[in-house]
Design a protein around this motif. Structure first.
Motif, PDB file in Angstrom:
ATOM      1  N   LEU A 129       7.461  -4.197  -8.487  1.00  0.00           N
ATOM      2  CA  LEU A 129       6.921  -2.842  -8.491  1.00  0.00           C
ATOM      3  C   LEU A 129       5.951  -2.586  -9.640  1.00  0.00           C
ATOM      4  CD1 LEU A 129      10.051  -0.801  -7.361  1.00  0.00           C
ATOM      5  CD2 LEU A 129       8.211  -1.773  -5.984  1.00  0.00           C
ATOM      6  N   ASN A 130       6.038  -3.378 -10.691  1.00  0.00           N
ATOM      7  CA  ASN A 130       5.111  -3.202 -11.812  1.00  0.00           C
ATOM      8  C   ASN A 130       3.832  -4.023 -11.638  1.00  0.00           C
ATOM      9  OD1 ASN A 130       6.299  -5.691 -12.206  1.00  0.00           O
ATOM     10  ND2 ASN A 130       6.520  -5.458 -14.419  1.00  0.00           N
ATOM     11  N   ARG A 131       3.686  -4.700 -10.508  1.00  0.00           N
ATOM     12  CA  ARG A 131       2.509  -5.535 -10.235  1.00  0.00           C
ATOM     13  C   ARG A 131       1.902  -5.250  -8.862  1.00  0.00           C
ATOM     14  NH1 ARG A 131       5.250 -11.238 -11.751  1.00  0.00           N
ATOM     15  NH2 ARG A 131       5.925 -10.699 -13.845  1.00  0.00           N
ATOM     16  N   ARG A 180       0.832  -1.211   0.000  1.00  0.00           N
ATOM     17  CA  ARG A 180       0.000   0.000   0.000  1.00  0.00           C
ATOM     18  C   ARG A 180       0.862   1.254   0.000  1.00  0.00           C
ATOM     19  NH1 ARG A 180      -4.830  -1.888   4.028  1.00  0.00           N
ATOM     20  NH2 ARG A 180      -6.128  -2.796   2.406  1.00  0.00           N
ATOM     21  N   SER A 181       1.949   1.235   0.761  1.00  0.00           N
ATOM     22  CA  SER A 181       2.832   2.395   0.798  1.00  0.00           C
ATOM     23  C   SER A 181       3.534   2.599  -0.545  1.00  0.00           C
ATOM     24  CB  SER A 181       3.867   2.237   1.912  1.00  0.00           C
ATOM     25  OG  SER A 181       4.697   3.365   1.971  1.00  0.00           O
ATOM     26  N   LEU A 182       3.944   1.507  -1.172  1.00  0.00           N
ATOM     27  CA  LEU A 182       4.606   1.598  -2.475  1.00  0.00           C
ATOM     28  C   LEU A 182       3.667   2.129  -3.556  1.00  0.00           C
ATOM     29  CD1 LEU A 182       6.629  -1.728  -2.363  1.00  0.00           C
ATOM     30  CD2 LEU A 182       7.603   0.575  -2.488  1.00  0.00           C
ATOM     31  N   MET A 183       2.371   1.979  -3.358  1.00  0.00           N
ATOM     32  CA  MET A 183       1.399   2.464  -4.330  1.00  0.00           C
ATOM     33  C   MET A 183       1.103   3.960  -4.173  1.00  0.00           C
ATOM     34  SD  MET A 183      -1.253  -0.747  -4.400  1.00  0.00           S
ATOM     35  CE  MET A 183      -2.201  -0.255  -5.839  1.00  0.00           C
ATOM     36  N   GLU A 184       1.509   4.541  -3.057  1.00  0.00           N
ATOM     37  CA  GLU A 184       1.274   5.969  -2.842  1.00  0.00           C
ATOM     38  C   GLU A 184       2.127   6.776  -3.820  1.00  0.00           C
ATOM     39  OE1 GLU A 184       2.094   6.837   1.254  1.00  0.00           O
ATOM     40  OE2 GLU A 184       0.457   5.568   1.963  1.00  0.00           O
ATOM     41  N   PRO A 185       1.561   7.811  -4.434  1.00  0.00           N
ATOM     42  CA  PRO A 185       2.289   8.597  -5.438  1.00  0.00           C
ATOM     43  C   PRO A 185       3.611   9.183  -4.926  1.00  0.00           C
ATOM     44  CG  PRO A 185      -0.032   9.128  -5.522  1.00  0.00           C
ATOM     45  CD  PRO A 185       0.163   8.237  -4.330  1.00  0.00           C
ATOM     46  N   ALA A 186       3.648   9.670  -3.706  1.00  0.00           N
ATOM     47  CA  ALA A 186       4.875  10.274  -3.170  1.00  0.00           C
ATOM     48  C   ALA A 186       5.978   9.232  -3.020  1.00  0.00           C
ATOM     49  CB  ALA A 186       4.598  10.953  -1.834  1.00  0.00           C
ATOM     50  N   ALA A 213      -0.750  -3.580  -7.801  1.00  0.00           N
ATOM     51  CA  ALA A 213      -2.196  -3.784  -7.670  1.00  0.00           C
ATOM     52  C   ALA A 213      -2.515  -5.275  -7.557  1.00  0.00           C
ATOM     53  CB  ALA A 213      -2.928  -3.159  -8.849  1.00  0.00           C
ATOM     54  N   ARG A 214      -1.835  -6.099  -8.334  1.00  0.00           N
ATOM     55  CA  ARG A 214      -2.041  -7.555  -8.278  1.00  0.00           C
ATOM     56  C   ARG A 214      -1.608  -8.109  -6.924  1.00  0.00           C
ATOM     57  NH1 ARG A 214       0.771 -10.599 -12.967  1.00  0.00           N
ATOM     58  NH2 ARG A 214      -0.293  -8.937 -14.058  1.00  0.00           N
ATOM     59  N   HIS A 215      -0.471  -7.628  -6.393  1.00  0.00           N
ATOM     60  CA  HIS A 215      -0.020  -8.060  -5.068  1.00  0.00           C
ATOM     61  C   HIS A 215      -1.059  -7.715  -4.009  1.00  0.00           C
ATOM     62  CE1 HIS A 215       4.023  -9.453  -5.920  1.00  0.00           C
ATOM     63  NE2 HIS A 215       4.332  -8.327  -6.537  1.00  0.00           N
ATOM     64  N   LEU A 216      -1.568  -6.489  -4.062  1.00  0.00           N
ATOM     65  CA  LEU A 216      -2.542  -6.049  -3.071  1.00  0.00           C
ATOM     66  C   LEU A 216      -3.816  -6.888  -3.149  1.00  0.00           C
ATOM     67  CD1 LEU A 216      -3.131  -4.093  -0.791  1.00  0.00           C
ATOM     68  CD2 LEU A 216      -4.003  -2.489  -2.483  1.00  0.00           C
ATOM     69  N   THR A 217      -4.276  -7.180  -4.352  1.00  0.00           N
ATOM     70  CA  THR A 217      -5.473  -8.001  -4.522  1.00  0.00           C
ATOM     71  C   THR A 217      -5.283  -9.374  -3.889  1.00  0.00           C
ATOM     72  OG1 THR A 217      -6.027  -6.858  -6.567  1.00  0.00           O
ATOM     73  CG2 THR A 217      -7.049  -9.006  -6.227  1.00  0.00           C
TER      74      THR A 217
END
Length: 135
Positions: free
Chosen positions: A107-109, A66-72, A111-115
């Motif tokens: 890092l390119n996946r 979730r943190s890695l998905m944050e824009p900052a 959303a899939r990891h989070l799901t």
């Protein structure tokens, strides 16, 4: 030499430690767990070394993804560590040779990891309810 670009100085992955500690460690883990980072090729290795108990894998991975998905956070990693394409997280007991658990995060996946993590957490909750009912 002529025609070659000057070698860029590599960013120190230790600069990520405050962020990693904030994201990964629960309050009760902060005194008994040390985090070490190492950059090898395009993989950022994150070792969580615990003195007492192991860290909960799903909790650590879900918070980290979730943190890695944050824009900052994403922008910071891309700016400071453009070569990193994967984060590999390990948890082991202090001075143990092998980790208790380990997991790659691409890092390119994210959303899939989070799901998968959310689905796994839901499955765990369902299983716990079934066990409680049968007991």
């Amino acid at each position: 030499m002529l025609g070659q670009s000057p070698k860029q100085t590599e960013a120190d992955p230790a600069a990520l430690l405050p962020w990693l500690k904030d994201v990964i460690l629960r309050t009760e883990d902060s005194r008994t767990t040390d985090i070490k980072v190492r950059l090898r090729g395009n993989i950022l290795h994150v070792l969580c070394e615990s003195v007492s108990a192991e860290l909960p894998k799903d909790y650590v991975l879900m918070r980290l993804v979730r943190s890695l998905m944050e824009p900052a956070t994403k922008a910071r990693l891309e700016a400071e560590f453009p070569e990193v394409h994967q984060v590999y997280v390990y948890n082991r007991r202090d001075q143990a040779a092998k980790p208790v658990w380990s997991a790659p995060i691409y890092l390119n996946r994210l959303a899939r990891h989070l799901t998968r993590l959310v689905e796994g957490a839901e499955d765990s909750q369902l299983a716990a309810k079934v066990i409680q009912r049968s007991a």
